[in-house]
Design an enzyme around this catalytic site. Structure first.
Site, PDB file in Angstrom:
ATOM      1  CD  GLU A   1     -19.069  -1.406 -24.312  1.00 38.96           C
ATOM      2  OE1 GLU A   1     -18.607  -2.067 -23.376  1.00 38.96           O
ATOM      3  OE2 GLU A   1     -20.085  -0.679 -24.198  1.00 38.96           O
TER       4      GLU A   1
ATOM      5  CG  ASP B   1     -17.175  -5.087 -26.617  1.00 43.12           C
ATOM      6  OD1 ASP B   1     -18.380  -5.178 -26.369  1.00 43.12           O
ATOM      7  OD2 ASP B   1     -16.365  -4.479 -25.905  1.00 43.12           O
TER       8      ASP B   1
ATOM      9  CG  ASN C   1     -17.608   6.452 -21.906  1.00 41.83           C
ATOM     10  OD1 ASN C   1     -17.361   7.347 -22.701  1.00 41.83           O
ATOM     11  ND2 ASN C   1     -18.591   5.597 -22.086  1.00 41.83           N
TER      12      ASN C   1
ATOM     13  CG  ASP D   1     -21.264  10.021 -27.051  1.00 41.27           C
ATOM     14  OD1 ASP D   1     -21.340   8.865 -26.588  1.00 41.27           O
ATOM     15  OD2 ASP D   1     -22.010  10.944 -26.701  1.00 41.27           O
TER      16      ASP D   1
END
Length: 972
Positions: free
Chosen positions: A882, A838, A846, A855
């Site tokens: 993620e 993770d 983000n 991304d």
């Protein structure tokens, strides 16, 4: 596997020990008989594999091994007389033989011969193609109306015919019988389990398996005994005593020897290289190897990497020898040319010809494939290769049997660079026949959906053997062929079996390992509840539809019917006209649960969710003239249809706030607007769109691309009754993959009803001729459109298994491969490892840098994972947001944690550049590894890895945690 090999290797010791004990059990007159009797003549059947058969200059088989053991333990000398059963039986009755082998007890025979105790029971079973075995399987009842093959004049033939359930087909021998099953000429075969498995493996007939036992009233299983002449009572007494004293483990070892993979007979699994060979490897650590891009399932390109049986075999060889292989991938004519001209050091999947020995040093064969003739199903006249003379026949360019086939067929031989184009040419009528390896041809028939192609028969042309797959080595690299041969011989039985299971056996459903048990609290809750109310959409085929009479049908309906049988209370269906109505009733507590929902921030406020019971790609349907869509973000300004208030609609609004979404009420409305040009695309599940395109024969719409997020439907339950969520989670876990597949297959096959109204017949007769002309024109047009659709959907097949952003495998592939690889490891007793990773604080990343930067981080991490886990048996997936996962087989389990921690350190010290900013991020990982036991449940392994990841996050992130179950496991 080790246990089996150990028993076989110690058999000599076991026999020696018992030989002394056996002789002690004999009477003095019996010992004297052995001394006086110079030779015992035994009649054996010459073509009864694997019990007795002639091969490589000697008689082999289970029964022969047993008779040799009797020789060793007694001092008797046996002279084998081979023949057919009728000839051997006749000679024994004429007293020309002392003993007859493989004879079964009957009352009539006992009047004139002496029987020993049975040394083997032939377990009768039904073999089928593994992908077609029904579940549950109920013997011949499950095969009603099917074609069942048996041996001609076998003792149970009349009993089968009297049942009048199946269509009986007779064959002269078991080899012809098993080949007929493999070629698709019959649907099932009755055989002993040992015989069927041996013949399938010995003739490279992969994809066949036991469906279940063969049981029919009045038919008993065959017992194998030795029959002795009544004139030889002392010999009978000796043989009976010897058979009784053979250890049980010896008989078990013999059974396993002749039922397991043929390579099990080789107990040498160590690799010994000469000093010269070791020096060669030091001086040539990397070898260029020519590989094929389109030779599935042996060699093909997937996800930018080489995959298949041969690639996995080379991985094992690389681990054993230290040689690294650099692949040069192309069509066969090109790689063969590069090899012939010395530009490649080695070539995979090459078959032996005398002409090629001028530029090739061959290794031993690592796999052989029957060479067969494929035709369209209307072709009825194939008898042998001469049936193809004058016809248009396709072959792979420069294949080893090209010259021999050209002499037999004539000038109409057409060469193709790849198999997929060749098989499609046959299906579309551009060829009359194709000559191809059985496995490869069948693979492309399944992959491309070419349902009109069948096997006509084996290619029996003189000089055309089965296709033998070998490695070819350049003559000036002489030690390399010896190294490869030694490596091949050192492969264990488990290695070969894993290769076959992974690449050559069709994937089949797997029964759930989960044992359904409700707690006392759950049972009390259900008893008090008395009934459960299910909210469903009224018209959402193929998933669900409520008819006017209240009948609930569809994929989800069938799944719910399966779950309902396991519940002690009734389920009442409540029809809803829209998703908005359905969610409103759930919020108002008027419904207890619903199907086909996804977990979102909004729905989590009033529902609990089970784990997903399916993973279905969301796709974009467009006009056939529109371009393929590789990135939906390039088309955000185009009008995209989506079902109003559906889970997909909510997900798209959140992920793409600028997308031009047009709400529609149902799939038919969305497709109709697409056809009229009101929409550029229609976003739905591949299952739903594919269903409507097939059922309604729509040819002007295609599937043009895949959305980054899959649809993973769950069961949603009212959140104020948490016990209900726990109950349905248990129910979902109790459903097997095979049960899910059977439901899907039922709804995703094309169903067409043909009706004809005769009343207006005479009115249309006058215009019939005009319609025929128009039909011919339309058929040609539809044929071209269908060909485009096949090609388009074939291209999408690759997309449906991958994550659109990172290029890694997606959650759907993870779910499929996790169970498959777990079962391989359980069967083969090899290590199974799963790593869940993770990206730490990804939401903050983000929020700080924006979604494009997020991304970029996901892509970068995905690329690094792909670079670091390159073995063909490593599966690297993005399983959501993620979160990533890696599944490994056979890796040294102790190295997994260190390898993952190296990755963590690398990510900690690296960064990505976004605009003028450098972004650093860290990762956390949870690991579980072990050798699965018989009672190990796959889901437990995943849960343990998840728990380890949770611990890593709770302890500060940027760390790797190994599950305690792994840490305490014995992995030596």
């Amino acid at each position: 596997m080790f246990k089996i090999i150990l028993v076989l290797s110690l058999m000599g010791i076991t026999v020696a020990v018992h030989a002394t004990e056996n002789l002690k059990a004999l009477m003095p007159e019996e010992k004297a008989y052995i001394q006086e009797k110079k030779q015992v003549t035994i009649g054996v059947i010459d073509n009864e594999p694997p019990y007795s058969f002639y091969s490589q200059g000697k008689i082999n088989g289970f029964s022969i091994d047993l008779l040799h053991l009797l020789e060793q333990t007694s001092g008797l000398k046996f002279n084998f007389v081979l023949g057919s059963w009728s000839n051997v039986f006749s000679s024994f009755k004429k007293e020309e033989l002392d003993v007859i082998d493989q004879i079964s007890f009957t009352e009539d025979r006992s009047k004139w011969l002496l029987f020993t105790p049975a040394y083997h029971i032939k377990k009768l079973v039904l073999f089928m193609r593994t992908g077609e075995i029904p579940s549950p399987f109920s013997g011949l009842k499950s095969l009603k109306g099917k074609r069942v093959g048996i041996i001609k004049d076998i003792y149970y033939a009349d009993a089968i015919r009297l049942k009048d359930l199946v269509e009986v087909h007779e064959y002269d021998d078991y080899i012809s019988l098993m080949k007929a099953l493999s070629f698709g000429w019959i649907d099932a075969v009755v055989s002993s389990e040992l015989t069927g498995h041996f013949i399938a493996r010995d003739n490279n007939l992969t994809g066949l398996g036991v469906a279940g036992p063969f049981k029919i009233e009045g038919v008993t299983e065959e017992d194998y005994r030795l029959g002795v002449s009544q004139k030889e009572p002392r010999l009978h007494s000796i043989l009976a005593k010897l058979l009784k004293t053979i250890p049980k483990e010896t008989l078990t070892a013999l059974t396993l020897k002749w039922s397991q993979y043929p390579y099990l007979n080789k107990d040498d699994s160590k690799l010994f290289l000469t000093d010269g060979e070791k020096a060669f490897i030091r001086n040539h650590p990397i070898v260029s190897m020519g590989m094929l891009a389109d030779f599935s399932p042996f060699s093909f390109t997937s996800q930018g990497r080489q995959a298949g049986y041969t690639a996995s075999l080379l991985d094992i060889i690389s681990e054993k020898t230290g040689i690294k292989f650099s692949y040069v991938v192309d069509d066969w004519p090109k790689v063969l040319y590069l090899f012939k001209t010395g530009q490649l050091e080695a070539l995979a999947n090459i078959s032996y010809t005398k002409e090629r020995t001028k530029f090739t040093r061959y290794t031993d064969v690592y796999h052989a494939i029957p060479t067969v003739v494929f035709v369209r199903n209307e072709f009825r006249d194939y008898k042998d290769v001469n049936s193809l003379r004058g016809l248009s026949v396709g072959i792979t360019a420069d294949v080893f049997y090209k010259e021999a086939l050209s002499r037999a067929v004539g000038p109409h031989l057409r060469e193709y660079d790849n198999h997929s184009a060749m098989m499609k040419a046959l299906s579309f009528g551009d060829l009359d026949a194709v000559v191809s390896p059985l496995n490869t041809g069948n693979h492309y028939i399944r992959k491309l959906g070419l349902v009109n192609l069948v096997v006509a028969g084996e290619l029996d042309s003189e000089g055309v053997p089965a296709e033998d797959l070998r490695f070819g080595v350049r003559p000036d690299l002489a030690p390399l062929d010896s190294i490869l041969n030694k490596a091949l011989k050192s492969l264990s039985a488990a290695d070969w079996q894993m290769l076959e299971t992974t690449w050559l056996s069709p994937r089949t459903g797997i029964f759930s390992d989960y044992m359904l048990r409700f707690s006392e609290k759950e049972l009390a809750y259900l008893k008090k509840k008395k009934k459960l109310v299910l909210c469903v959409l009224s018209d959402r085929l193929p998933f669900g539809n409520v008819a006017n009479d209240g009948r609930y049908t569809g994929i989800s309906a069938d799944l719910m019917a399966l779950l309902g049988k396991k519940l002690p209370i009734a389920i009442i269906v409540e029809k809803c006209d829209s998703w908005a109505d359905l969610f409103r009733l759930i919020r108002q507590k008027k419904c207890d649960f619903c199907m086909d929902v996804m977990k979102t921030d909004e729905t989590q406020q009033y529902m609990d969710f089970t784990s997903p019971y399916l993973t279905v790609p969301n796709v974009i349907a467009t006009s056939v003239n529109a371009p393929f869509i590789d990135d939906i973000r390039k088309f955000l300004d185009r009008p995209m249809g989506v079902i109003r208030a559906s889970p997909i609609y909510e997900s798209l609004k959140s992920a793409y706030p600028r997308m031009s979404l047009v709400a529609v009420d149902n799939d038919p409305e969305g497709i109709a607007k697409l056809q009229r040009g009101e929409l550029f695309g229609f976003i739905e599940t591949m299952t739903s769109i594919g269903y409507h395109l097939r059922q309604e024969k729509i040819v002007d719409v295609k599937i043009a691309g895949k959305m980054p997020m899959d649809w993973q439907p769950c069961i949603g339950t009212r959140s104020d009754e948490p016990l209900l969520g726990a109950i349905f989670q248990k129910l979902i876990m109790s459903v097997s993959d095979q049960e899910k597949s059977r439901i899907l297959d039922q709804w995703l096959s094309v169903k067409v009803e043909q009706k004809f109204d005769y009343s207006p017949f005479w009115k249309i007769l006058g215009v019939l001729s005009v319609m025929v002309l128009l039909s011919l024109f339309w058929i040609q047009k539809v044929r071209k459109l269908n060909q485009k659709l096949i090609e388009a959907n074939h291209a999408l097949e690759e997309l449906s298994s991958t994550d659109g952003l990172t290029g890694l495998f997606n959650r759907r592939t993870f779910d499929e491969q996790f169970r498959r690889m777990f079962d391989i490891c359980k069967r083969s007793a090899i290590h199974f490892s799963v790593v869940i990773l993770d990206i730490d604080h990804f939401k903050s990343l983000n929020d700080t840098y924006g979604h494009p930067a997020g991304d970029k981080c996901l892509k970068r991490f995905g690329k690094i994972l792909m670079e670091r886990f390159q073995r063909r048996s490593d599966i690297v997936c993005r399983i959501g947001g993620e979160e990533f996962a890696i599944i490994c087989m056979g890796k040294d389990a102790r190295k997994i944690a260190a390898y993952t921690d190296d990755l963590r350190e690398y990510m900690q010290d690296s960064h990505i550049t976004h605009g003028d900013r450098k972004i650093n991020f860290t990762i956390s990982a949870g690991i579980y590894f072990n050798i699965p036991r018989e009672d190990t449940i796959a889901e437990q392994c995943l849960n343990m890895a998840d728990q380890a990841l949770y611990e890593a996050k709770n302890n500060g992130r940027n760390r790797v945690v190994v599950s305690e179950a792994s840490a305490s496991a014995n992995i030596a």
